[in-house]
Design a protein around this motif. Sequence first.
Motif, PDB file in Angstrom:
ATOM      1  N   VAL A  39      34.862  81.653  37.095  1.00  0.00           N
ATOM      2  CA  VAL A  39      35.017  83.111  37.140  1.00  0.00           C
ATOM      3  C   VAL A  39      34.664  83.579  38.543  1.00  0.00           C
ATOM      4  O   VAL A  39      33.531  83.419  39.003  1.00  0.00           O
ATOM      5  CB  VAL A  39      34.108  83.807  36.105  1.00  0.00           C
ATOM      6  CG1 VAL A  39      34.352  85.312  36.111  1.00  0.00           C
ATOM      7  CG2 VAL A  39      34.345  83.234  34.711  1.00  0.00           C
ATOM      8  N   ARG A  40      35.634  84.172  39.222  1.00  0.00           N
ATOM      9  CA  ARG A  40      35.430  84.617  40.601  1.00  0.00           C
ATOM     10  C   ARG A  40      34.844  86.029  40.637  1.00  0.00           C
ATOM     11  O   ARG A  40      34.908  86.760  39.637  1.00  0.00           O
ATOM     12  CB  ARG A  40      36.743  84.571  41.372  1.00  0.00           C
ATOM     13  CG  ARG A  40      37.236  83.142  41.625  1.00  0.00           C
ATOM     14  CD  ARG A  40      38.603  83.131  42.294  1.00  0.00           C
ATOM     15  NE  ARG A  40      38.610  83.952  43.504  1.00  0.00           N
ATOM     16  CZ  ARG A  40      38.166  83.545  44.691  1.00  0.00           C
ATOM     17  NH1 ARG A  40      37.648  82.323  44.818  1.00  0.00           N
ATOM     18  NH2 ARG A  40      38.232  84.338  45.741  1.00  0.00           N
ATOM     19  N   PRO A  41      34.259  86.437  41.763  1.00  0.00           N
ATOM     20  CA  PRO A  41      33.640  87.764  41.855  1.00  0.00           C
ATOM     21  C   PRO A  41      34.592  88.918  41.559  1.00  0.00           C
ATOM     22  O   PRO A  41      34.149  89.992  41.147  1.00  0.00           O
ATOM     23  CB  PRO A  41      33.142  87.813  43.303  1.00  0.00           C
ATOM     24  CG  PRO A  41      32.897  86.394  43.663  1.00  0.00           C
ATOM     25  CD  PRO A  41      33.981  85.615  42.972  1.00  0.00           C
ATOM     26  N   ASP A  42      35.903  88.716  41.760  1.00  0.00           N
ATOM     27  CA  ASP A  42      36.857  89.795  41.466  1.00  0.00           C
ATOM     28  C   ASP A  42      37.263  89.833  40.000  1.00  0.00           C
ATOM     29  O   ASP A  42      38.096  90.649  39.591  1.00  0.00           O
ATOM     30  CB  ASP A  42      38.089  89.684  42.371  1.00  0.00           C
ATOM     31  CG  ASP A  42      38.906  88.418  42.121  1.00  0.00           C
ATOM     32  OD1 ASP A  42      38.538  87.609  41.234  1.00  0.00           O
ATOM     33  OD2 ASP A  42      39.925  88.218  42.816  1.00  0.00           O
ATOM     34  N   GLY A  43      36.685  88.963  39.175  1.00  0.00           N
ATOM     35  CA  GLY A  43      36.964  88.975  37.739  1.00  0.00           C
ATOM     36  C   GLY A  43      38.065  88.046  37.294  1.00  0.00           C
ATOM     37  O   GLY A  43      38.248  87.836  36.089  1.00  0.00           O
ATOM     38  N   THR A  44      38.825  87.484  38.226  1.00  0.00           N
ATOM     39  CA  THR A  44      39.852  86.524  37.836  1.00  0.00           C
ATOM     40  C   THR A  44      39.190  85.204  37.472  1.00  0.00           C
ATOM     41  O   THR A  44      38.093  84.890  37.927  1.00  0.00           O
ATOM     42  CB  THR A  44      40.869  86.308  38.960  1.00  0.00           C
ATOM     43  OG1 THR A  44      40.185  85.856  40.130  1.00  0.00           O
ATOM     44  CG2 THR A  44      41.602  87.602  39.273  1.00  0.00           C
TER      45      THR A  44
END
Length: 326
Positions: free
Chosen positions: A271-276
């Motif tokens: 899970v990346r910081p941008d939510g993807t």
Amino acid sequence: MPRVPRPAVVAAAALALGTLAIAPATGDGPAVTDPRVVTHFDLTRGQSPENIALAPDGSADLTLSNARQVVNVTRQGRTRLIATLPEVANPHTPVVGAAVVLGIARAQDGTLFVTYATGTAETGVWRIPARGGKPRQIAQLPPAGFPNGLALDERRGVLYAADSVLGTVWRVPRAGGAPTAWATGAALEPRNPRPAAKVGANGLRFHRGAVWVSNTNAGTLLRIPVREDGSAGAIGTRATGLYAIDDFGFVDRHRDTALAALTGGSEVELVRPDGTHRVVLTPGDGLSNATSVAVRGRTAYVTSAAYFTRRDPNLLLARVHQRDRD
């Protein structure tokens, strides 16, 4: 989360179909490779590994939920019993019916803290002395609740516990004492109408000045900032569409990139910081209802409890290659 009665398995499947679609990943992120199962557990003895706290030597302290045990597992797979939580007569635990040990946190001095859900006065946070010893309850939590994920803020000397049924993050003094309902709200509450599948706030980590919480029914990863006075800030949603998310761990202490255990699909997602987010580990790698992730350096530790598959509960290790440029 521990095994639930068979009707609840159906409900969990329905929940999985009802969660939001997985968002497409963008950009590069850490690669997760070379998965290997280092320890297999025994379901007939209640050995479903639920949560992880890492020791300085690279070994992992695990809660075995239905066995009511805490064990230490080396990177080579050697297992040692640390403690067993006391048996409870006539447990009335929400969701599962049986007494279960769930979340775990480790202090720098080696003291362990665990959440114990029983449906009785024994429900709450328990402390296990460094190097093992008799567990002792240091805080009572509501018997009608289901204390799950647990984290320690060493600087403030407090523990945070996620209650999956009451939709609450409890705050407990490290030394013990009365708990405080630190954070509440719809974002933390369960969404499933069936009592045996009502699992809201579940996994919990203290990371970069905030309490991060997963909501299993909602499929979300949430961030709650800790204000200077110790109170909870506004709950923010950082990721959605995380099918039946359980617990999670951050790739490193400086960034908000996480690895999340998706128990329903037996997967781990980055899970990346941008939510993807994207899938990085699957049943083909050895996962069997993944429940928790912890990361240290280049190693990811993943527990599989086999609550629904009923096959091969285990501890898996994998390599994390830091490529994230966030």
